[in-house]
Write an enzyme that holds these catalytic residues in place. Structure first.
Site, PDB file in Angstrom:
ATOM      1  N   ASN A 172       0.823  -1.195   0.018  1.00  0.00           N
ATOM      2  CA  ASN A 172       0.065   0.005  -0.179  1.00  0.00           C
ATOM      3  C   ASN A 172       0.828   1.337  -0.037  1.00  0.00           C
ATOM      4  O   ASN A 172       0.857   1.877  -0.845  1.00  0.00           O
ATOM      5  CB  ASN A 172      -0.994   0.025   1.096  1.00  0.00           C
ATOM      6  CG  ASN A 172      -2.081   0.903   1.057  1.00  0.00           C
ATOM      7  OD1 ASN A 172      -1.964   1.676   0.556  1.00  0.00           O
ATOM      8  ND2 ASN A 172      -3.140   0.653   1.681  1.00  0.00           N
ATOM      9  N   ASP A 173       1.627   1.365   0.941  1.00  0.00           N
ATOM     10  CA  ASP A 173       2.408   2.761   1.373  1.00  0.00           C
ATOM     11  C   ASP A 173       3.465   2.930   0.102  1.00  0.00           C
ATOM     12  O   ASP A 173       3.651   4.008  -0.072  1.00  0.00           O
ATOM     13  CB  ASP A 173       2.869   2.838   2.690  1.00  0.00           C
ATOM     14  CG  ASP A 173       1.559   2.854   3.621  1.00  0.00           C
ATOM     15  OD1 ASP A 173       0.346   3.760   3.469  1.00  0.00           O
ATOM     16  OD2 ASP A 173       1.711   2.384   4.794  1.00  0.00           O
TER      17      ASP A 173
END
Length: 454
Positions: A380-381
């Protein structure tokens, strides 16, 4: 064994440590490097304990007990739990070093300045490492929430604890009193808790690496206390390698170490969310199968979701199926993907993914312009374009794998939940991005099934 022979044997053990570390730098030589370093450690233990007048049956019992615990842990601990295990091992290292210094203090009297400084340093660093590692373990295990845990005046409290620790260390060193020594130990233990509690899950890989370095520093200090060259060398190697890795990790996140330790950055709502507009386009495994089947190149970006789903073998199986169709499959590895340094590399190695298919951050970004499909699995990040495009984002400036440069981006996630950083990801609504909402392993199995039907 006389003193000269003991020194030579221990120098040989130290050389084995260095050679083992050198060979651990490449996946082709890592196994032999591990064996060489382990052999050096066995020699160091046997020579050190054997010359200390300890009965051999006690040595054998200790080695046997440790070996049994290690074998059981190696067989039973899941790959997803490796970060927790590493955190505990760091804590054990700090505890052992502190105990060595404590036993030396209790058993002696009238220490010189150098020995007393080493003794206090071992207690301080070892104490912080013990409780800090326990808190890191509890956060990774889900016993404590992974988001930063803060309380009013936390920085002031930490400052007071730091000053108290320095004053107690000076007092203990000057007076050599048991009370001063115990005070140093107690404050160091409390400080380990107060330092790691405010650190969020997104920063845990850096914390684990730093605690690993601290455990080495504590061991080196304990080595000075008992005049053990092998312990000094081994501790220095661990401390230096851990510090180098910590520095590399913070550079990969484009954040100074002080920001990681004291900014309480994470998913507690303190991180300002990015403004995300547009619609999310959901897709199916069959549609993804078509996309990857007719691609020339697919770049897989693994994240913690891959580890949770134990999907490393499934992604390897899908890659093999694609390669038989002439599709080139590569893997983009972000330095802080997962929950500990090298987490993704270890997972993919377990599935026998060829190491030359793994690309680091720069190599992956260079390849993405010519990539048809970027398959993001539970990351995600590390693929969030806000880090590149939004100066107001909490992660702005952190290098990312720029998957949005691929023709099509397929993001496999269970839900729209944010990652460790607790911020929205504009990638999900970009043109060319589709979302496959599923467990990573099941999604890969379904994609491969769809591939076989084409």
């Amino acid at each position: 064994m006389n003193a000269q022979a003991l020194t030579l044997v221990q120098l040989a053990a130290a050389a084995a440590f260095i050679l083992g570390l050198r060979r651990l730098g490449s996946p082709r030589t890592a196994r032999s490097g591990n064996r060489i370093a382990a052999t050096g450690m066995l020699v160091a233990v046997l020579t050190t304990v054997g010359t200390a007048g300890v009965a051999w049956w006690v040595v054998a019992a200790g080695l046997g007990t440790g070996a049994v615990i290690g074998i059981i842990a190696a067989l039973r601990v899941q790959m997803t739990a490796m970060p927790q295990l590493v955190a505990l091992l760091n804590g054990f290292g700090g505890a052992a070093s502190g105990l060595v210094a404590g036993v030396a203090f209790v058993g002696g009297d009238g220490f010189d300045t150098d020995t007393m400084v080493s003794m206090v340093a071992s207690i301080v660093v070892g104490g912080i490492t013990v409780t800090g590692s326990i808190i890191a373990f509890a956060k990774l295990q889900g016993i404590l929430r992974g988001a930063p845990i803060t309380f009013p005046l936390q920085r002031i409290v930490n400052g007071v604890l730091g000053l108290t620790l320095v004053a107690a260390a000076v007092w203990a060193g000057v007076t050599q009193s048991p009370t001063g020594f115990l005070t140093v130990a107690a404050v160091a233990l409390v400080m380990g808790i107060s330092l790691v509690l405010p650190i969020g899950g997104a920063d845990m890989p850096v914390v684990i690496s730093l605690l690993n370095s601290l455990s080495g520093v504590a061991a080196a200090a304990a080595g000075f206390v008992i005049q053990s060259p092998i312990l000094i060398i081994g501790g220095a190697l661990v401390g230096a390698s851990g510090l180098i890795l910590t520095t590399l990790m913070t550079k990969a996140m484009n954040r100074p170490l002080s920001n990681v330790l004291f900014a309480a950055f994470g998913s507690d709502g303190t991180a300002a969310p990015s403004a995300v507009g547009g619609d999310v386009r959901a897709t199916s495994a069959d549609d993804v199968a078509i996309a990857v089947a007719y691609a020339s190149r697919v770049l897989v970006v693994p994240g913690y979701g891959l580890a949770v789903a134990q999907a490393q073998h499934a992604v390897r199986s899908l890659a093999t199926a694609l390669e038989t169709r002439g599709v080139e499959v590569l893997y983009g590895i972000h330095p802080v993907a997962g929950r500990m340094p090298g987490h993704m590399n270890v997972l993919l190695a377990e599935a026998d993914v060829p190491y030359d298919r793994l690309l680091d951050l720069e190599q992956a970004n260079a390849a993405l312009d010519r990539t048809d499909v970027a398959l993001v699995l539970g990351a995600n990040d590390v693929v969030n374009p806000a880090a590149r495009d939004e100066p107001g984002s909490p992660i702005y400036g952190m290098p990312i794998i720029e998957v949005d440069k691929a023709t099509t981006v397929v993001v496999v996630k269970r839900s729209m939940a944010s990652g460790f950083a607790g911020i929205e990801n504009p990638l999900f609504t970009k043109d060319g991005t589709v979302m496959l909402f599923a467990d990573a392993k099941q999604a890969l199995i379904d994609i491969q099934a769809g591939l076989e039907d084409l």
